[in-house]
Design a protein around this motif. Structure first.
Motif, PDB file in Angstrom:
ATOM      1  N   TYR A 129       2.861  -4.162  -4.431  1.00 33.94           N
ATOM      2  CA  TYR A 129       2.492  -2.899  -3.802  1.00 33.94           C
ATOM      3  C   TYR A 129       2.914  -1.747  -4.700  1.00 33.94           C
ATOM      4  CZ  TYR A 129       2.722   1.063  -0.546  1.00 33.94           C
ATOM      5  OH  TYR A 129       2.589   2.287   0.066  1.00 33.94           O
ATOM      6  N   SER A 130       1.980  -0.848  -5.006  1.00 35.73           N
ATOM      7  CA  SER A 130       2.286   0.300  -5.860  1.00 35.73           C
ATOM      8  C   SER A 130       2.875   1.403  -4.990  1.00 35.73           C
ATOM      9  CB  SER A 130       1.019   0.798  -6.562  1.00 35.73           C
ATOM     10  OG  SER A 130       1.331   1.823  -7.481  1.00 35.73           O
ATOM     11  N   SER A 131       4.157   1.695  -5.193  1.00 35.74           N
ATOM     12  CA  SER A 131       4.943   2.447  -4.220  1.00 35.74           C
ATOM     13  C   SER A 131       5.189   3.903  -4.574  1.00 35.74           C
ATOM     14  CB  SER A 131       6.290   1.740  -4.028  1.00 35.74           C
ATOM     15  OG  SER A 131       6.961   1.580  -5.268  1.00 35.74           O
ATOM     16  N   TRP A 132       4.482   4.447  -5.560  1.00 37.42           N
ATOM     17  CA  TRP A 132       4.726   5.832  -5.936  1.00 37.42           C
ATOM     18  C   TRP A 132       4.490   6.772  -4.752  1.00 37.42           C
ATOM     19  CZ3 TRP A 132       7.405   8.352  -9.252  1.00 37.42           C
ATOM     20  CH2 TRP A 132       7.147   9.693  -9.524  1.00 37.42           C
ATOM     21  N   GLN A 133       3.386   6.560  -4.034  1.00 38.85           N
ATOM     22  CA  GLN A 133       3.103   7.318  -2.818  1.00 38.85           C
ATOM     23  C   GLN A 133       3.265   6.371  -1.625  1.00 38.85           C
ATOM     24  OE1 GLN A 133       2.495  10.548  -2.541  1.00 38.85           O
ATOM     25  NE2 GLN A 133       2.417  10.999  -4.732  1.00 38.85           N
ATOM     26  N   ALA A 134       4.484   5.958  -1.385  1.00 39.46           N
ATOM     27  CA  ALA A 134       4.759   4.926  -0.390  1.00 39.46           C
ATOM     28  C   ALA A 134       4.382   5.388   1.014  1.00 39.46           C
ATOM     29  CB  ALA A 134       6.233   4.541  -0.431  1.00 39.46           C
ATOM     30  N   GLU A 135       3.787   4.486   1.797  1.00 43.25           N
ATOM     31  CA  GLU A 135       3.441   4.745   3.186  1.00 43.25           C
ATOM     32  C   GLU A 135       4.435   4.031   4.090  1.00 43.25           C
ATOM     33  OE1 GLU A 135       1.137   6.734   4.259  1.00 43.25           O
ATOM     34  OE2 GLU A 135       0.126   7.168   2.353  1.00 43.25           O
ATOM     35  N   LYS A 136       4.887   4.728   5.127  1.00 47.45           N
ATOM     36  CA  LYS A 136       5.885   4.150   6.030  1.00 47.45           C
ATOM     37  C   LYS A 136       5.382   2.860   6.656  1.00 47.45           C
ATOM     38  CE  LYS A 136       6.671   6.064  10.034  1.00 47.45           C
ATOM     39  NZ  LYS A 136       7.123   7.005  11.077  1.00 47.45           N
ATOM     40  N   GLU A 137       4.118   2.845   7.060  1.00 55.37           N
ATOM     41  CA  GLU A 137       3.575   1.635   7.695  1.00 55.37           C
ATOM     42  C   GLU A 137       3.626   0.452   6.743  1.00 55.37           C
ATOM     43  OE1 GLU A 137       2.235   4.622   7.648  1.00 55.37           O
ATOM     44  OE2 GLU A 137       2.481   5.169   9.783  1.00 55.37           O
ATOM     45  N   GLN A 138       3.422   0.705   5.459  1.00 55.03           N
ATOM     46  CA  GLN A 138       3.474  -0.383   4.492  1.00 55.03           C
ATOM     47  C   GLN A 138       4.882  -0.920   4.328  1.00 55.03           C
ATOM     48  OE1 GLN A 138       0.783  -1.784   3.018  1.00 55.03           O
ATOM     49  NE2 GLN A 138       2.182  -3.343   2.205  1.00 55.03           N
ATOM     50  N   LEU A 139       5.884  -0.055   4.480  1.00 52.56           N
ATOM     51  CA  LEU A 139       7.266  -0.527   4.400  1.00 52.56           C
ATOM     52  C   LEU A 139       7.588  -1.458   5.560  1.00 52.56           C
ATOM     53  CD1 LEU A 139       7.394   1.629   2.174  1.00 52.56           C
ATOM     54  CD2 LEU A 139       9.710   2.150   2.950  1.00 52.56           C
ATOM     55  N   TYR A 140       6.999  -1.191   6.724  1.00 55.23           N
ATOM     56  CA  TYR A 140       7.155  -2.133   7.830  1.00 55.23           C
ATOM     57  C   TYR A 140       6.494  -3.466   7.492  1.00 55.23           C
ATOM     58  CZ  TYR A 140       9.221   0.919  11.387  1.00 55.23           C
ATOM     59  OH  TYR A 140      10.081   1.691  12.117  1.00 55.23           O
ATOM     60  N   GLU A 141       5.331  -3.407   6.873  1.00 58.59           N
ATOM     61  CA  GLU A 141       4.620  -4.627   6.498  1.00 58.59           C
ATOM     62  C   GLU A 141       5.403  -5.439   5.470  1.00 58.59           C
ATOM     63  OE1 GLU A 141       1.740  -6.037   7.551  1.00 58.59           O
ATOM     64  OE2 GLU A 141       1.625  -4.526   9.131  1.00 58.59           O
ATOM     65  N   LEU A 142       5.990  -4.748   4.500  1.00 58.98           N
ATOM     66  CA  LEU A 142       6.749  -5.442   3.457  1.00 58.98           C
ATOM     67  C   LEU A 142       8.026  -6.065   4.005  1.00 58.98           C
ATOM     68  CD1 LEU A 142       6.349  -2.866   0.540  1.00 58.98           C
ATOM     69  CD2 LEU A 142       5.306  -5.137   0.685  1.00 58.98           C
ATOM     70  N   ASP A 143       8.613  -5.425   5.023  1.00 53.22           N
ATOM     71  CA  ASP A 143       9.765  -6.011   5.718  1.00 53.22           C
ATOM     72  C   ASP A 143      10.909  -6.320   4.754  1.00 53.22           C
ATOM     73  OD1 ASP A 143      11.060  -6.951   8.005  1.00 53.22           O
ATOM     74  OD2 ASP A 143      10.344  -9.004   7.698  1.00 53.22           O
ATOM     75  N   SER A 144      11.268  -5.340   3.916  1.00 54.64           N
ATOM     76  CA  SER A 144      12.252  -5.564   2.856  1.00 54.64           C
ATOM     77  C   SER A 144      13.674  -5.532   3.395  1.00 54.64           C
ATOM     78  CB  SER A 144      12.103  -4.483   1.783  1.00 54.64           C
ATOM     79  OG  SER A 144      10.767  -4.399   1.331  1.00 54.64           O
ATOM     80  N   ASP A 145      14.522  -6.366   2.817  1.00 55.01           N
ATOM     81  CA  ASP A 145      15.941  -6.370   3.187  1.00 55.01           C
ATOM     82  C   ASP A 145      16.657  -5.129   2.680  1.00 55.01           C
ATOM     83  OD1 ASP A 145      15.644  -8.854   4.372  1.00 55.01           O
ATOM     84  OD2 ASP A 145      16.237  -9.940   2.568  1.00 55.01           O
TER      85      ASP A 145
END
Length: 401
Positions: A129-145
């Motif tokens: 995932y290219s995170s320069w313009q990160a979307e909050k919903e995508q962070l939920y999808e990624l579910d990172s520790d």
């Protein structure tokens, strides 16, 4: 938003529900500007419990601007935004856990130019995932520790504010990163109180503590310290050092110049080498300049940022500069001292290689000549001409040493 899996209950912010202490940042002094230019840099230790302590006690690590983060087990999946953090996770053997970063395919191709010289080490950042313009919903999808990113920088994006940062920290995983140390940028007012600046290796030590990888960090730091000692012992007197400029340009028409000795981890590979600034402080980092300004500065050495990319041919860069009636008059061009560079947002692995290559580019008579590089992976230097042990670094990254 989705409910959190059980694992997220054991990696959380200290005091995240307490309100008043939320992401308040650390207090205390800042890292000295010269920290990365000495071999005695001592990173701050994590606040941890003893290994045999009760499981619920866990451990904690403190970094500005997020404050103290509590863990009960090391993170496995890792969100990053900038490559200094991605390189840190990779160096600690967590490369396979990275799920996001800025321009992953671009930086995968660049980092692999260097990783090619670490026996048995592999790196694959393609397709993340290219995170320069990160979307909050995508962070939920990624579910990172863990989110290895600076919230003080992330909130500069239009779609992020302090409440969104806190929401992700509580529901997904903590933020743990510092990016404004790049060139000691001023944080926004809401983050300014207590914001600290860290040297590259100092921050790397704190990231290592978050992953419970202190031993692996110390092994790499020992390689780094040995390299710095070699450089310090070999530097000529200031009066004998060359003048230099670093610049990048996609077309050799619009040229961006960068400083070499200002505070911050962007100069972690040039500041210890202390070349003379050909601009004598008159140009701010990231400013655009033209060939007339470069000729007036007349550097002895040009460091061409992005020259190590697989898509860059340094022979063409040199020919283009030499054929220009203005640029061709520069001492660096006339004497064949236009050299490739990699990236400024470096982590520990890239920093080791860039310290070595830049030492050779600036001081060939002291550290051995840099090959006449045109393109391809980092040159395969003879063992006796290397300034650090590739096999040792590879073993540490792979967990074998």
């Amino acid at each position: 938003m989705p409910e959190r899996p059980t694992r997220r209950d054991v990696i959380k912010y200290g005091g995240i529900a307490g309100g008043a202490g939320l992401l308040a940042g650390c207090t205390g002094g800042t890292t000295p500007d010269s920290a990365e230019g000495t071999a005695t840099e001592t990173p701050r230790e994590a606040t941890t419990t003893e290994p045999d302590a009760a499981a619920e006690a866990g451990y904690s690590v403190t970094m500005s601007p997020v404050g103290t983060v509590e863990f009960e087990e090391p993170p496995e999946t890792v969100f990053t935004r900038l490559t200094h953090h991605a390189d840190m996770a990779f160096a600690l053997g967590k490369g396979d856990g990275i799920n996001a970063m800025h321009a992953p395919d671009y930086y995968d191709s660049l980092w692999n130019q260097f990783v090619e010289r670490l026996p048995g080490v592999t790196l694959d950042w393609t397709g993340l995932y290219s995170s320069w313009q990160a979307e909050k919903e995508q962070l939920y999808e990624l579910d990172s520790d863990i989110h290895l990113a600076d919230p003080a920088w992330v909130t500069q994006l239009d779609n992020w504010d302090r409440s969104a940062i806190e929401e992700v920290a509580e529901n997904v995983g903590p933020w743990f990163g510092n990016s404004l140390s790049d060139r000691h940028q001023e944080p926004s007012a809401e983050w300014a109180e207590g914001y600290e600046y860290y040297g590259l290796w100092e921050q790397f030590g704190l990231v290592a503590d978050a992953f419970r990888e202190r031993e692996r960090y110390e092994a790499l730091a020992a390689v780094h310290n040995d390299l710095l000692e070699t450089i310090e012992d070999g530097l000529p007197p200031e009066s004998e050092r060359p003048s230099a400029v670093m610049f990048s340009s996609a077309d050799l028409e619009t040229i961006y110049a960068y400083t070499l000795s200002t505070p911050g981890f962007l100069t972690a590979h040039t500041r210890p080498l202390a070349p003379r600034d050909a601009f004598e402080g008159s140009v701010e980092s990231g400013s655009t300049v033209d060939f007339e300004a470069l000729l007036e500065a007349d550097p002895d050495v040009v460091l061409y940022l992005g020259g190590m990319l697989p898509t860059t041919d340094m022979a063409t860069v040199r020919e283009t500069l030499a054929s220009n009636p203005v640029a061709g008059e520069m001492t660096a061009v006339a004497e064949g001292r236009v050299h490739a560079q990699g990236a400024r947002y470096q982590g520990p692995i890239l920093n080791l290689f860039q310290l070595e290559m830049t030492a050779k580019q600036l001081y060939p008579e002291r550290f051995g000549a840099w090959p006449d590089y045109e393109n391809g992976p980092y040159p395969e230097l003879p063992t006796e001409e290397r300034l650090f042990d590739r096999q040792r670094v590879a073993d540490i990254v792979n967990g074998d040493g």
